[in-house]
Structures are given as C-alpha cells and as structure tokens.
Scaffold this motif. Structure first.
Motif, PDB file in Angstrom:
ATOM      1  N   LYS A  20      27.925  46.054  22.681  1.00 25.76           N
ATOM      2  CA  LYS A  20      27.667  44.736  22.104  1.00 25.76           C
ATOM      3  C   LYS A  20      26.365  44.728  21.309  1.00 25.76           C
ATOM      4  CE  LYS A  20      30.188  41.845  25.372  1.00 25.76           C
ATOM      5  NZ  LYS A  20      30.089  40.749  26.351  1.00 25.76           N
ATOM      6  N   LYS A  21      25.359  45.435  21.813  1.00 27.73           N
ATOM      7  CA  LYS A  21      24.073  45.495  21.125  1.00 27.73           C
ATOM      8  C   LYS A  21      24.218  46.204  19.778  1.00 27.73           C
ATOM      9  CE  LYS A  21      19.262  46.739  21.842  1.00 27.73           C
ATOM     10  NZ  LYS A  21      18.265  47.268  22.768  1.00 27.73           N
ATOM     11  N   VAL A  22      24.956  47.295  19.746  1.00 33.26           N
ATOM     12  CA  VAL A  22      25.180  48.025  18.496  1.00 33.26           C
ATOM     13  C   VAL A  22      25.960  47.156  17.513  1.00 33.26           C
ATOM     14  CG1 VAL A  22      26.397  49.995  17.481  1.00 33.26           C
ATOM     15  CG2 VAL A  22      25.018  50.305  19.535  1.00 33.26           C
ATOM     16  N   ALA A  23      26.974  46.443  17.991  1.00 36.37           N
ATOM     17  CA  ALA A  23      27.764  45.576  17.123  1.00 36.37           C
ATOM     18  C   ALA A  23      26.899  44.458  16.541  1.00 36.37           C
ATOM     19  CB  ALA A  23      28.936  44.996  17.897  1.00 36.37           C
ATOM     20  N   ALA A  24      26.000  43.890  17.338  1.00 42.45           N
ATOM     21  CA  ALA A  24      25.120  42.834  16.860  1.00 42.45           C
ATOM     22  C   ALA A  24      24.165  43.352  15.788  1.00 42.45           C
ATOM     23  CB  ALA A  24      24.338  42.236  18.023  1.00 42.45           C
ATOM     24  N   GLU A  25      23.643  44.558  15.990  1.00 43.00           N
ATOM     25  CA  GLU A  25      22.757  45.155  14.987  1.00 43.00           C
ATOM     26  C   GLU A  25      23.506  45.412  13.681  1.00 43.00           C
ATOM     27  OE1 GLU A  25      21.140  48.623  16.850  1.00 43.00           O
ATOM     28  OE2 GLU A  25      19.784  47.453  18.131  1.00 43.00           O
ATOM     29  N   GLU A  26      24.768  45.845  13.765  1.00 42.69           N
ATOM     30  CA  GLU A  26      25.575  46.071  12.560  1.00 42.69           C
ATOM     31  C   GLU A  26      25.833  44.758  11.823  1.00 42.69           C
ATOM     32  OE1 GLU A  26      29.111  48.078  13.808  1.00 42.69           O
ATOM     33  OE2 GLU A  26      28.057  49.968  14.213  1.00 42.69           O
ATOM     34  N   ARG A  27      26.135  43.689  12.573  1.00 46.64           N
ATOM     35  CA  ARG A  27      26.340  42.380  11.940  1.00 46.64           C
ATOM     36  C   ARG A  27      25.069  41.909  11.244  1.00 46.64           C
ATOM     37  NH1 ARG A  27      28.958  41.199  16.790  1.00 46.64           N
ATOM     38  NH2 ARG A  27      27.178  39.959  17.493  1.00 46.64           N
ATOM     39  N   LYS A  28      23.923  42.141  11.880  1.00 42.48           N
ATOM     40  CA  LYS A  28      22.652  41.740  11.285  1.00 42.48           C
ATOM     41  C   LYS A  28      22.394  42.507   9.989  1.00 42.48           C
ATOM     42  CE  LYS A  28      17.796  41.104  12.395  1.00 42.48           C
ATOM     43  NZ  LYS A  28      16.737  41.269  13.388  1.00 42.48           N
ATOM     44  N   LYS A  29      22.671  43.821   9.981  1.00 41.88           N
ATOM     45  CA  LYS A  29      22.495  44.621   8.771  1.00 41.88           C
ATOM     46  C   LYS A  29      23.434  44.144   7.667  1.00 41.88           C
ATOM     47  CE  LYS A  29      20.852  48.935  10.770  1.00 41.88           C
ATOM     48  NZ  LYS A  29      21.161  50.353  11.025  1.00 41.88           N
ATOM     49  N   ASP A  30      24.682  43.830   8.017  1.00 38.53           N
ATOM     50  CA  ASP A  30      25.642  43.341   7.030  1.00 38.53           C
ATOM     51  C   ASP A  30      25.169  42.041   6.396  1.00 38.53           C
ATOM     52  OD1 ASP A  30      27.290  45.495   7.476  1.00 38.53           O
ATOM     53  OD2 ASP A  30      28.659  44.407   8.827  1.00 38.53           O
ATOM     54  N   LYS A  31      24.628  41.154   7.212  1.00 34.36           N
ATOM     55  CA  LYS A  31      24.125  39.887   6.675  1.00 34.36           C
ATOM     56  C   LYS A  31      22.958  40.118   5.732  1.00 34.36           C
ATOM     57  CE  LYS A  31      25.460  36.906  10.511  1.00 34.36           C
ATOM     58  NZ  LYS A  31      24.974  36.075  11.621  1.00 34.36           N
TER      59      LYS A  31
END
Length: 91
Positions: A20-31
């Motif tokens: 979940k932490k990795v997925a959240a970091e990826e979403r943040k980078k995408d934004k």
C-alpha cells in the motif's frame, strides 16, 4: 494461535502495508508528473455563505473550516497560509 501462525499473520500484514505504501508513492508521483494540484474549492451555498473543500478530497485546514460571509476573508486566510491565493478555486 501458536507462535508460527502469529508470525505468518504479522508477516502478511507487514507485506500488505508495504504494498500500500509503494502504491501511494506511485500515485503521488503520477499526480506530480501530471501537474494535478489539490486545490481548495470555494463554493457559494444557496443561503449566500461560502464553504471550502478540497477538490480531490481530504481534510481541510482548521482556519478554512466552517461558513464564511465574505470570499475576501477566505482569500486573506489563503495568502496568510500559503503566501498567495493560487491554491484557491472559486466555483
């Protein structure tokens, strides 16, 4: 539950948390890459008052909570907090 069962259960929990932490970091980078900004929307209610909420969701700062009678008050709070009113978006 025996000790190995608890250990396996905890390992599963920690693995899921890491995913979940990795997925959240990826979403943040995408934004950030797509220049998506979580702007503070200023909405006028039918009763003539103004209400603030974030465009993408999330808790708002306490100074923007509640109802306001004048939009200039919200703008002055934004300038005091962020230095400009770029994050505001009147609706």
């Amino acid at each position: 539950m025996s000790n190995p069962e608890v250990k396996n259960l905890m390992d599963d929990i920690w693995a899921k948390k890491a995913e979940k932490k990795v997925a959240a970091e990826e979403r943040k980078k995408d934004k950030e890459e797509n220049c998506v900004i979580n702007r503070l929307l200023v909405e006028r209610l039918p009763m003539g008052l103004y209400h603030c909420r974030y465009e993408l969701g999330g808790p708002i700062p306490t100074e923007f909570a509640g109802l306001f009678t004048n939009i200039t008050r919200i703008k002055s709070l934004a300038i005091r907090r962020w230095g400009n009113e770029d994050k505001l978006k009147p609706v």
